[in-house]
Design a protein around this motif. Structure first.
Motif, PDB file in Angstrom:
ATOM      1  N   SER A  42       0.852  -1.191   0.000  1.00 51.33           N
ATOM      2  CA  SER A  42       0.000   0.000   0.000  1.00 51.33           C
ATOM      3  C   SER A  42       0.883   1.235   0.000  1.00 51.33           C
ATOM      4  CB  SER A  42      -0.925   0.004   1.219  1.00 51.33           C
ATOM      5  OG  SER A  42      -0.160   0.016   2.414  1.00 51.33           O
ATOM      6  N   PHE A  43       0.303   2.362  -0.350  1.00 54.96           N
ATOM      7  CA  PHE A  43       1.035   3.619  -0.332  1.00 54.96           C
ATOM      8  C   PHE A  43       1.175   4.094   1.108  1.00 54.96           C
ATOM      9  CE2 PHE A  43      -0.596   3.529  -4.652  1.00 54.96           C
ATOM     10  CZ  PHE A  43       0.523   3.906  -5.379  1.00 54.96           C
ATOM     11  N   ASN A  44       2.362   4.546   1.475  1.00 55.64           N
ATOM     12  CA  ASN A  44       2.621   5.095   2.794  1.00 55.64           C
ATOM     13  C   ASN A  44       2.300   6.587   2.748  1.00 55.64           C
ATOM     14  OD1 ASN A  44       4.192   6.438   4.934  1.00 55.64           O
ATOM     15  ND2 ASN A  44       5.026   4.406   5.321  1.00 55.64           N
ATOM     16  N   VAL A  45       1.622   7.116   3.761  1.00 57.15           N
ATOM     17  CA  VAL A  45       1.247   8.534   3.754  1.00 57.15           C
ATOM     18  C   VAL A  45       2.465   9.452   3.780  1.00 57.15           C
ATOM     19  CG1 VAL A  45      -1.019   8.159   4.796  1.00 57.15           C
ATOM     20  CG2 VAL A  45       0.956   8.577   6.262  1.00 57.15           C
ATOM     21  N   LEU A  46       3.619   8.955   4.241  1.00 51.18           N
ATOM     22  CA  LEU A  46       4.845   9.755   4.271  1.00 51.18           C
ATOM     23  C   LEU A  46       5.662   9.605   2.991  1.00 51.18           C
ATOM     24  CD1 LEU A  46       5.934   9.035   7.936  1.00 51.18           C
ATOM     25  CD2 LEU A  46       4.716  11.039   7.047  1.00 51.18           C
ATOM     26  N   TYR A  49       6.202   3.048   0.112  1.00 53.64           N
ATOM     27  CA  TYR A  49       5.236   1.953   0.220  1.00 53.64           C
ATOM     28  C   TYR A  49       5.400   1.196   1.536  1.00 53.64           C
ATOM     29  CZ  TYR A  49       5.716   2.908  -4.725  1.00 53.64           C
ATOM     30  OH  TYR A  49       5.809   3.550  -5.930  1.00 53.64           O
ATOM     31  N   ASP A  50       4.331   0.546   1.944  1.00 55.58           N
ATOM     32  CA  ASP A  50       4.356  -0.412   3.043  1.00 55.58           C
ATOM     33  C   ASP A  50       4.085  -1.777   2.416  1.00 55.58           C
ATOM     34  OD1 ASP A  50       4.791   1.423   5.131  1.00 55.58           O
ATOM     35  OD2 ASP A  50       2.662   1.924   5.182  1.00 55.58           O
ATOM     36  N   SER A  52       4.124  -6.145   2.936  1.00 55.43           N
ATOM     37  CA  SER A  52       4.123  -7.196   3.954  1.00 55.43           C
ATOM     38  C   SER A  52       3.914  -8.577   3.343  1.00 55.43           C
ATOM     39  CB  SER A  52       3.045  -6.930   5.008  1.00 55.43           C
ATOM     40  OG  SER A  52       1.763  -6.982   4.443  1.00 55.43           O
ATOM     41  N   SER A  66       6.650  -7.227   7.906  1.00 54.90           N
ATOM     42  CA  SER A  66       6.419  -6.026   7.107  1.00 54.90           C
ATOM     43  C   SER A  66       7.679  -5.176   6.999  1.00 54.90           C
ATOM     44  CB  SER A  66       5.268  -5.214   7.704  1.00 54.90           C
ATOM     45  OG  SER A  66       5.521  -4.917   9.057  1.00 54.90           O
ATOM     46  N   THR A  68       8.902  -1.036   5.429  1.00 54.79           N
ATOM     47  CA  THR A  68       8.563   0.242   4.816  1.00 54.79           C
ATOM     48  C   THR A  68       9.605   0.552   3.756  1.00 54.79           C
ATOM     49  OG1 THR A  68       7.496   1.035   6.823  1.00 54.79           O
ATOM     50  CG2 THR A  68       8.208   2.714   5.246  1.00 54.79           C
ATOM     51  N   ARG A  70      10.206   3.619   2.055  1.00 59.39           N
ATOM     52  CA  ARG A  70      10.118   5.056   1.779  1.00 59.39           C
ATOM     53  C   ARG A  70      11.127   5.452   0.718  1.00 59.39           C
ATOM     54  NH1 ARG A  70       9.774   9.100   6.082  1.00 59.39           N
ATOM     55  NH2 ARG A  70       9.437  10.396   4.280  1.00 59.39           N
ATOM     56  N   SER A  76      13.722  -0.126   5.059  1.00 59.22           N
ATOM     57  CA  SER A  76      13.800  -0.187   6.520  1.00 59.22           C
ATOM     58  C   SER A  76      14.015  -1.641   6.956  1.00 59.22           C
ATOM     59  CB  SER A  76      12.497   0.330   7.123  1.00 59.22           C
ATOM     60  OG  SER A  76      11.448  -0.593   6.888  1.00 59.22           O
TER      61      SER A  76
END
Length: 151
Positions: A42-46, A49-50, A52, A66, A68, A70, A76
């Motif tokens: 999914s798209f990360n608001v910051l 992507y996130d 998992s 999962s 991140t 970014r 990460s």
């Protein structure tokens, strides 16, 4: 000028094998290992992507690894959670604070395609609400492709 009829999209797939050990109520256990290719992105608001890997999703034995993304070339560290039952119908994540000294190998295959390889990727975690621990070793890969998609 940007085309107003184009939207960002992302495609992802992958597969990992995970070996899990840990303590439950002070007892060291060789927990069930598993393989999965069930992924979610999914798209990360910051930004970014996130991503998992999910095993037994929406069940009481669900496990989620999962990450991140970014910055696609600098992912990460992996995170880990399990599902527990609070009461008869309330499933909640059982989250672990994780740490690792392992690295994820990243290959940029083109301007918008990235491959992430996990080779004996080891990380550990301590449950946020108890003294339970987990030691995980992952082997596998996943690929993320950024796309533009017409409305």
């Amino acid at each position: 000028m940007a085309n107003p009829n184009i939207s960002k999209a992302v495609f992802a797939f992958g597969s990992i094998e995970t070996d899990v050990k840990g303590t439950i109520s002070g007892h060291y256990l060789d927990l069930t290992s598993y393989s999965t290719s069930s992924t979610s992105i999914s798209f990360n608001v910051l930004g970014g992507y996130d991503f998992s890997f999910r095993h037994n999703d929406s069940l009481t034995g669900a496990r989620i690894i999962s990450i991140t993304l970014r910055y696609p070339l600098d992912p990460s560290p992996l995170r880990y959670s399990e599902t527990i039952i609070i009461d008869r119908i309330d499933l909640r994540p059982y989250e672990f604070d994780t740490s690792t000294s392992s690295r994820i190998a990243v290959t940029q295959m083109s301007d918008s395609v990235y491959r992430y390889d996990l080779k004996d990727y080891k990380f550990s975690g301590k449950a946020k609400h108890t003294n339970d621990t987990r030691e995980l070793t992952c082997n596998g890969f996943f690929v993320v492709q950024e796309l533009t998609w017409p409305f």
